[in-house]
Design a protein around this motif. Sequence first.
Motif, mmCIF file in Angstrom:
data_model
loop_
_atom_site.group_PDB
_atom_site.id
_atom_site.type_symbol
_atom_site.label_atom_id
_atom_site.label_comp_id
_atom_site.label_asym_id
_atom_site.label_seq_id
_atom_site.Cartn_x
_atom_site.Cartn_y
_atom_site.Cartn_z
ATOM 1 N N ALA A 133 53.975 -24.049 -27.753
ATOM 2 C CA ALA A 133 52.457 -23.168 -27.821
ATOM 3 C C ALA A 133 52.689 -22.606 -29.543
ATOM 4 O O ALA A 133 51.138 -21.849 -29.309
ATOM 5 N N ALA A 134 53.627 -22.270 -29.301
ATOM 6 C CA ALA A 134 53.775 -21.615 -30.933
ATOM 7 C C ALA A 134 53.835 -22.507 -31.514
ATOM 8 O O ALA A 134 53.309 -22.357 -33.027
ATOM 9 N N LEU A 135 53.779 -23.456 -31.773
ATOM 10 C CA LEU A 135 54.161 -25.108 -32.386
ATOM 11 C C LEU A 135 52.060 -24.266 -32.715
ATOM 12 O O LEU A 135 51.663 -24.883 -34.067
ATOM 13 N N VAL A 136 51.310 -24.756 -31.887
ATOM 14 C CA VAL A 136 50.325 -25.256 -31.669
ATOM 15 C C VAL A 136 49.543 -23.983 -32.955
ATOM 16 O O VAL A 136 48.923 -24.019 -33.475
ATOM 17 N N LYS A 137 49.926 -22.442 -32.756
ATOM 18 C CA LYS A 137 49.714 -21.327 -32.839
ATOM 19 C C LYS A 137 50.096 -21.008 -34.353
ATOM 20 O O LYS A 137 49.878 -20.904 -35.766
ATOM 21 N N ALA A 138 51.254 -22.171 -34.512
ATOM 22 C CA ALA A 138 51.220 -22.310 -36.367
ATOM 23 C C ALA A 138 50.670 -23.573 -37.351
ATOM 24 O O ALA A 138 50.808 -22.892 -38.478
ATOM 25 N N ASN A 139 50.203 -24.569 -36.342
ATOM 26 C CA ASN A 139 49.507 -25.529 -36.258
ATOM 27 C C ASN A 139 47.768 -25.528 -35.820
ATOM 28 O O ASN A 139 47.686 -26.552 -34.959
ATOM 29 N N PRO A 140 47.078 -24.381 -35.663
ATOM 30 C CA PRO A 140 46.184 -24.805 -35.111
ATOM 31 C C PRO A 140 45.303 -26.127 -35.581
ATOM 32 O O PRO A 140 44.610 -26.826 -34.191
ATOM 33 N N THR A 141 45.026 -26.666 -36.755
ATOM 34 C CA THR A 141 43.860 -28.056 -36.402
ATOM 35 C C THR A 141 44.668 -28.810 -36.391
ATOM 36 O O THR A 141 43.905 -30.338 -36.965
ATOM 37 N N ARG A 142 45.924 -28.790 -36.676
ATOM 38 C CA ARG A 142 46.588 -30.205 -36.575
ATOM 39 C C ARG A 142 47.751 -30.912 -34.774
ATOM 40 O O ARG A 142 47.831 -31.599 -34.485
ATOM 41 N N PHE A 143 48.271 -29.416 -34.083
ATOM 42 C CA PHE A 143 48.915 -29.519 -32.624
ATOM 43 C C PHE A 143 47.927 -29.373 -31.766
ATOM 44 O O PHE A 143 46.917 -27.847 -31.843
ATOM 45 N N GLY A 144 47.497 -29.448 -30.559
ATOM 46 C CA GLY A 144 47.712 -29.200 -29.124
ATOM 47 C C GLY A 144 48.272 -28.754 -28.464
ATOM 48 O O GLY A 144 49.428 -29.566 -28.684
ATOM 49 N N LEU A 145 48.832 -28.484 -27.054
ATOM 50 C CA LEU A 145 49.359 -28.821 -26.495
ATOM 51 C C LEU A 145 49.123 -28.867 -25.115
ATOM 52 O O LEU A 145 48.140 -28.680 -24.200
ATOM 53 N N LEU A 146 50.185 -29.676 -24.380
ATOM 54 C CA LEU A 146 49.366 -30.728 -22.888
ATOM 55 C C LEU A 146 51.113 -30.184 -22.196
ATOM 56 O O LEU A 146 52.617 -30.641 -22.383
ATOM 57 N N ALA A 147 50.785 -28.567 -21.670
ATOM 58 C CA ALA A 147 51.518 -28.187 -20.876
ATOM 59 C C ALA A 147 52.079 -28.730 -19.390
ATOM 60 O O ALA A 147 51.707 -29.516 -19.075
ATOM 61 N N SER A 148 53.794 -29.390 -19.748
ATOM 62 C CA SER A 148 54.370 -29.257 -18.614
ATOM 63 C C SER A 148 54.208 -28.260 -16.805
ATOM 64 O O SER A 148 54.336 -27.439 -17.278
ATOM 65 N N LEU A 149 54.569 -28.259 -15.714
ATOM 66 C CA LEU A 149 54.890 -28.198 -14.885
ATOM 67 C C LEU A 149 56.126 -28.425 -14.042
ATOM 68 O O LEU A 149 56.382 -29.236 -14.091
ATOM 69 N N PRO A 150 56.752 -27.453 -13.462
ATOM 70 C CA PRO A 150 58.519 -27.494 -12.851
ATOM 71 C C PRO A 150 57.763 -27.912 -11.459
ATOM 72 O O PRO A 150 58.584 -27.001 -10.458
#
Length: 367
Positions: A133-150
């Motif tokens: 999420a921090a990577l996306v926040k720093a690069n909001p137009t270039r990255f999105g996040l597909l998060a993982s689950l435990p």
Amino acid sequence: MTTRRRTLIGMGALAANALSLGQAPQARATEGAESGPANDESRTATADFPLARAIDVHAHYITPTYRQALIDAGLDQPDGMSAIPAWSVDGALELMDSTGIAAALLSVSSPGFAVGDHHTARALVRQVNEEGAALVKANPTRFGLLASLPLPDADAAVEEVAHVFDVLKADGISLETNYEGTYLGDPSFRPVLAELNERQAVVHLHPTSPACWEATALGRARPMIEFLFDTTRTVTQLILDRVVENYPDIRFIVPHAGAALPVLADRIAAFALTESTPPVDVIGALKRLHYDVAGFALPRALPALLHLVDTERLLYGSDYPFTAEAAVKALGVRLAATDVLTAQQRQRVLSGNAARLFPRLADGGNS
């Protein structure tokens, strides 16, 4: 000859083959990446930028935290591959710029979070999701996040779904095809699926080694054939156990041009006739799913998939960095040159279809 050397030779041959289809992509600096190719609406697919304006739904990230966790767990040769590939934000953006990829949905690849007990895995999932999420926040137009689950801890997974969507504002979820040998259609996972359905989540499926890989992988790296069979296995279960039917608001993405499903679809549908009354509509369910074209979609896999679904269901995927930079570029040239797709269909695959699933990225990261 080592596995690593064989891999490098194979990728070199692939790149050479792509050069026969058009000029190799030229490298670009990452300077100005935020306002460069992601926002250049005039760009069309060419040999220099074969993936112009693409939204990459199958891209991975490897943070130092995650890399070290794999090493500490003895998973430094994941799924029989020679090594954990290098990854950095700058390297990812440089590849995107050099091919024309506008944005990439980042996810964790196999072997996922099978790094210890469930408590350890749960903590690691949370940390790596936060880092993504921090990577996306720093690069909001270039990255999105597909998060993982435990998973397979379903209760913890339901809690993580709430966290990643409500707090981290993730764009979707990435699920492994099995967790400790339990496949996604298993009844124990139904609370997680119900929560994802309620949120109308986009769920990208990613293959991992099956529990029986020691007996079936033939001593070779599991991504060669085991990954495709494991994808086919979990999607078959999701359909035959009526998960796709009962949770219709989950938007599943099947990787690698549908794996073996285009070839096996009619066989699965025939067996379904013997299982229940009324029988599951296997072909109808397959047509409702989405499919990325990561990996070796051409010259054979993509035409087979197009006998099953139309191009509105297809999405671009690079599988970087587990598919090396040279191979991503070569495969991009091949996709740009194929006559299997019209120009309009190609642009739909590269970006138009993904824009409907991920409107934030289609809107320049602002929505």
